[in-house]
Design an enzyme around this catalytic site. Structure first.
Site, PDB file in Angstrom:
ATOM      1  N   LYS A  32      -4.494  -8.492  -6.122  1.00 33.93           N
ATOM      2  CA  LYS A  32      -4.546  -8.748  -4.675  1.00 33.93           C
ATOM      3  C   LYS A  32      -5.212 -10.089  -4.376  1.00 33.93           C
ATOM      4  O   LYS A  32      -4.790 -10.820  -3.477  1.00 33.93           O
ATOM      5  CB  LYS A  32      -5.289  -7.609  -3.975  1.00 33.93           C
ATOM      6  CG  LYS A  32      -4.520  -6.286  -4.044  1.00 33.93           C
ATOM      7  CD  LYS A  32      -5.409  -5.114  -3.687  1.00 33.93           C
ATOM      8  CE  LYS A  32      -4.641  -3.807  -3.656  1.00 33.93           C
ATOM      9  NZ  LYS A  32      -5.509  -2.630  -3.666  1.00 33.93           N
TER      10      LYS A  32
ATOM     11  N   VAL B  24       3.655   6.252  -1.250  1.00 33.83           N
ATOM     12  CA  VAL B  24       3.997   5.238  -0.238  1.00 33.83           C
ATOM     13  C   VAL B  24       5.415   5.452   0.290  1.00 33.83           C
ATOM     14  O   VAL B  24       5.656   5.388   1.510  1.00 33.83           O
ATOM     15  CB  VAL B  24       3.830   3.809  -0.813  1.00 33.83           C
ATOM     16  CG1 VAL B  24       4.117   2.771   0.269  1.00 33.83           C
ATOM     17  CG2 VAL B  24       2.427   3.607  -1.376  1.00 33.83           C
TER      18      VAL B  24
HETATM   19  P1  NAP Z   1       3.786   7.091  -6.814  1.00 43.34           P
HETATM   20  O1  NAP Z   1       3.218   8.076  -5.877  1.00 43.34           O
HETATM   21  O2  NAP Z   1       3.582   7.267  -8.277  1.00 43.34           O
HETATM   22  O3  NAP Z   1       5.356   7.012  -6.506  1.00 43.34           O
HETATM   23  C1  NAP Z   1       6.265   6.330  -7.317  1.00 43.34           C
HETATM   24  C2  NAP Z   1       7.671   6.771  -6.926  1.00 43.34           C
HETATM   25  O4  NAP Z   1       8.605   6.003  -7.662  1.00 43.34           O
HETATM   26  C3  NAP Z   1       7.964   8.241  -7.231  1.00 43.34           C
HETATM   27  O5  NAP Z   1       8.774   8.765  -6.215  1.00 43.34           O
HETATM   28  C4  NAP Z   1       8.761   8.181  -8.541  1.00 43.34           C
HETATM   29  O6  NAP Z   1       9.724   9.221  -8.647  1.00 43.34           O
HETATM   30  C5  NAP Z   1       9.501   6.868  -8.368  1.00 43.34           C
HETATM   31  N1  NAP Z   1       9.786   6.143  -9.611  1.00 43.34           N
HETATM   32  C6  NAP Z   1       8.924   5.701 -10.534  1.00 43.34           C
HETATM   33  N2  NAP Z   1       9.572   5.019 -11.494  1.00 43.34           N
HETATM   34  C7  NAP Z   1      10.877   5.076 -11.172  1.00 43.34           C
HETATM   35  C8  NAP Z   1      12.046   4.551 -11.757  1.00 43.34           C
HETATM   36  N3  NAP Z   1      12.010   3.837 -12.884  1.00 43.34           N
HETATM   37  N4  NAP Z   1      13.238   4.794 -11.146  1.00 43.34           N
HETATM   38  C9  NAP Z   1      13.281   5.501  -9.984  1.00 43.34           C
HETATM   39  N5  NAP Z   1      12.194   6.003  -9.362  1.00 43.34           N
HETATM   40  C10 NAP Z   1      11.030   5.778  -9.968  1.00 43.34           C
HETATM   41  O7  NAP Z   1       3.268   5.605  -6.478  1.00 43.34           O
HETATM   42  P2  NAP Z   1       2.735   5.082  -5.082  1.00 43.34           P
HETATM   43  O8  NAP Z   1       1.273   5.367  -4.984  1.00 43.34           O
HETATM   44  O9  NAP Z   1       3.645   5.477  -3.994  1.00 43.34           O
HETATM   45  O10 NAP Z   1       2.807   3.492  -5.333  1.00 43.34           O
HETATM   46  C11 NAP Z   1       4.030   2.803  -5.233  1.00 43.34           C
HETATM   47  C12 NAP Z   1       3.735   1.308  -5.151  1.00 43.34           C
HETATM   48  O11 NAP Z   1       2.929   1.048  -4.004  1.00 43.34           O
HETATM   49  C13 NAP Z   1       2.930   0.741  -6.324  1.00 43.34           C
HETATM   50  O12 NAP Z   1       3.368  -0.577  -6.567  1.00 43.34           O
HETATM   51  C14 NAP Z   1       1.493   0.724  -5.801  1.00 43.34           C
HETATM   52  O13 NAP Z   1       0.693  -0.253  -6.432  1.00 43.34           O
HETATM   53  C15 NAP Z   1       1.743   0.365  -4.356  1.00 43.34           C
HETATM   54  N6  NAP Z   1       0.697   0.757  -3.404  1.00 43.34           N
HETATM   55  C16 NAP Z   1       0.219   2.003  -3.420  1.00 43.34           C
HETATM   56  C17 NAP Z   1      -0.729   2.371  -2.455  1.00 43.34           C
HETATM   57  C18 NAP Z   1      -1.306   3.749  -2.411  1.00 43.34           C
HETATM   58  O14 NAP Z   1      -2.233   3.969  -1.630  1.00 43.34           O
HETATM   59  N7  NAP Z   1      -0.808   4.691  -3.177  1.00 43.34           N
HETATM   60  C19 NAP Z   1      -1.147   1.439  -1.512  1.00 43.34           C
HETATM   61  C20 NAP Z   1      -0.618   0.150  -1.531  1.00 43.34           C
HETATM   62  C21 NAP Z   1       0.306  -0.171  -2.486  1.00 43.34           C
HETATM   63  P3  NAP Z   1       9.309  10.776  -8.669  1.00 43.34           P
HETATM   64  O15 NAP Z   1       8.844  11.096  -7.276  1.00 43.34           O
HETATM   65  O16 NAP Z   1      10.557  11.501  -9.007  1.00 43.34           O
HETATM   66  O17 NAP Z   1       8.213  10.902  -9.683  1.00 43.34           O
HETATM   67  N1  HSE Z   2      -4.866   1.750  -5.906  1.00 39.86           N
HETATM   68  C1  HSE Z   2      -4.967   0.883  -4.790  1.00 39.86           C
HETATM   69  C2  HSE Z   2      -6.343   1.002  -4.180  1.00 39.86           C
HETATM   70  C3  HSE Z   2      -3.917   1.258  -3.768  1.00 39.86           C
HETATM   71  O1  HSE Z   2      -7.019   1.983  -4.446  1.00 39.86           O
HETATM   72  O2  HSE Z   2      -6.754   0.077  -3.468  1.00 39.86           O
HETATM   73  C4  HSE Z   2      -3.860   0.308  -2.610  1.00 39.86           C
HETATM   74  O3  HSE Z   2      -3.400  -0.949  -2.997  1.00 39.86           O
END
Ligand code: NAP
Ligand code: HSE
Length: 447
Positions: A216, A25
């Site tokens: 959600k 994200v």
């Molecule tokens: P992700 O790909 O795992 O990215 C997490 C990021 O945070 C990475 O850049 C990681 O660093 C960094 N990070 C993790 N812990 C950290 C810490 N303690 N200190 C500093 N940096 C840290 O996760 P994501 O999918 O982007 O999801 C992020 C959030 O968005 C979550 O709350 C998720 O539920 C929400 N979300 C995700 C989606 C989706 O489609 N993926 C959709 C809606 C909402 P590194 O890059 O160095 O590993």
């Molecule tokens: N893991 C979540 C999903 C990301 O698959 O719907 C979006 O909130």
């Protein structure tokens, strides 16, 4: 320089953003902000600039759009940085995220987050802190990915009394169910693909066991009904127990099985539940496939409205994050008292409506059981249903005998209180002519 000159100089400078997290994200948000920077600043009235970002691994390869962004391992540097106006929390998890968000608020910064777990579990505390400090915490991307569902409920439906909402609100789960149904793919194989595509949570059991959908639903129910966030009261079942045979039988009966989050207000209280559900296949929402999400809302003035779009993934989620950013930037100079309330209703107008236990909820059911193919079996079963006041809508006996000579019997019930169905199921399972456990899936007509 006069005060007016100073104010207009501040308004001309870009709004500085600090990112916590540069994963799916965070990376998507940086790309969209860079690619559409001109359109976005024409909308927001100010340029928006990412100045710093925190990550776990400084050596990971990042997108070229981040070349001028200062990276750090220390997220506190971001939330304490006096030059940063808005913090984007995109690291996920609840413990560190909560501390960082509260600290950013304490430092007078506005926050945008995609973290549904954080809002569902700690939102009440976070919004109180934000209100005290006069800052905004925006969370559009936390629910249903790119669909602007928070704005639709909080603002677009503000004139309505919402009666119920039902949504496919986990992209990963819907992607898995669709691929398994349409292509006969294996559960674990599709889940790996969802992870590779960036759809799944860091802990994918949150997707598969319905926890993410429950987070959600907690948020949707709060803004739809003006109740506190109460994740612990959501009844939660995931998709891991759904069997292929039930998908097939449901299809033969004219239904699709979808994983739904349902919030409904009735005269006794509020239903908050997340579980696999049979839906008539002619409903639009029954045809929402793959990573797409949809939320169907029934409200008194407008009637039914349906919101559809991608539920997960880098840029669809970034679309919602950036929309929040633009909203926050537009409101930077507005009086905090006149902003849209975090939970749609004014903070002192949030009400406690009792949440019903799942036993008290009334739904129709799909049941599948293995029974001896002999006279009198059906009569025994239907008399147990009659004793519990349960009326049957359809019965289908299949021909495929198992090794013990039993055949599948599939039944659809009319609406019944869950506790009565539980008693009937227990009695039927104890009949000598019925083998094993009865499969029970709730059914909603969503009419
Ligand atoms: P992700 O790909 O795992 O990215 C997490 C990021 O945070 C990475 O850049 C990681 O660093 C960094 N990070 C993790 N812990 C950290 C810490 N303690 N200190 C500093 N940096 C840290 O996760 P994501 O999918 O982007 O999801 C992020 C959030 O968005 C979550 O709350 C998720 O539920 C929400 N979300 C995700 C989606 C989706 O489609 N993926 C959709 C809606 C909402 P590194 O890059 O160095 O590993
Ligand atoms: N893991 C979540 C999903 C990301 O698959 O719907 C979006 O909130």
């Amino acid at each position: 320089m006069s005060d007016n000159d100073i104010n207009s100089a501040i308004l001309r400078r870009p709004v500085n953003i600090g990112l916590l997290g540069l994963g799916t994200v965070g990376g998507g948000t940086a790309e969209v902000l860079q690619r559409n920077s001109e359109e976005i600043s024409r909308r927001a009235g100010r340029a928006i600039k990412i100045v710093a970002a925190s990550v776990r691994d400084l050596n990971k390869k990042r997108s070229p759009v981040l070349k001028n962004v200062q990276l750090t391992l220390d997220s506190e540097e971001i939330v304490d940085n006096p030059d940063i106006d808005i913090v984007l929390e995109l690291i996920g998890g609840t413990e560190d995220a909560c501390k960082l968000v509260l600290r950013a608020i304490e430092n007078g910064k506005h926050v945008v987050t995609a973290n549904k777990a954080l809002i569902a579990l700690h939102g009440n505390e976070i919004f109180s802190a934000a209100q005290r400090k006069g800052v905004t915490v925006a969370f559009e991307s936390a629910v249903a990915g790119g669909i602007p569902i928070i704005k639709a409920i909080r603002e677009g439906l503000a004139g309505n009394k919402i009666q119920w909402l039902a949504g496919i609100i986990n992209g990963t789960g819907n992607f898995i169910l669709t691929e398994m149904r349409d292509k006969g793919r294996d559960f674990a194989d599709v889940l790996s693909e969802a992870q590779a595509l960036g759809y799944a949570e860091a802990d994918p059991t949150f997707d598969v066991e319905g926890i993410d959908a429950a987070h959600k639903l907690t948020i949707l129910a709060s803004i739809a009904f003006g109740v506190p966030l109460q994740f612990e009261k959501v009844y939660t079942e995931g998709i891991s127990t759904i069997e292929k045979v039930d998908v097939e039988y449901a299809g033969e009966l004219g239904y699709r099985i979808k994983h739904l989050g349902i919030a409904r207000r009735n005269e006794n209280g509020l239903e908050l539940r997340v579980h696999p559900t049979l839906i008539p296949h002619r409903r639009l929402i029954a045809n929402v496939d793959g990573v797409m999400n949809a939320v169907l809302i029934r409200a008194d003035a407008v009637g039914p409205t349906l919101y559809y779009g991608p539920g997960a993934g880098a840029e669809p989620t970034a679309s919602a994050v950036v929309a929040d950013l633009v909203d926050v930037v537009r409101a930077l100079t507005s009086d905090p008292e006149n902003r849209v309330p975090h939970l749609a209703f004014q903070p002192d107008a949030i009400q406690d409506i009792p949440v019903l236990a799942i036993d008290e909820v009334e739904t129709a059911f799909y049941l599948r059981m293995q029974v001896q193919d002999q006279a009198g079996v059906l009569a025994d079963i239907t008399s147990i249903f009659a004793d519990q006041g349960i009326s049957i809508e359809a019965i289908v006996q299949k021909e495929e005998q198992d090794e013990t000579g039993c055949v599948p019997l599939v039944m659809l019930s009319h609406k019944v209180v869950e506790s009565s169905m539980a008693v009937a199921i227990e009695k039927i399972e104890s009949l000598a002519t019925v083998s094993g456990k009865i499969v029970k899936i709730r059914l909603e007509t969503l009419g």
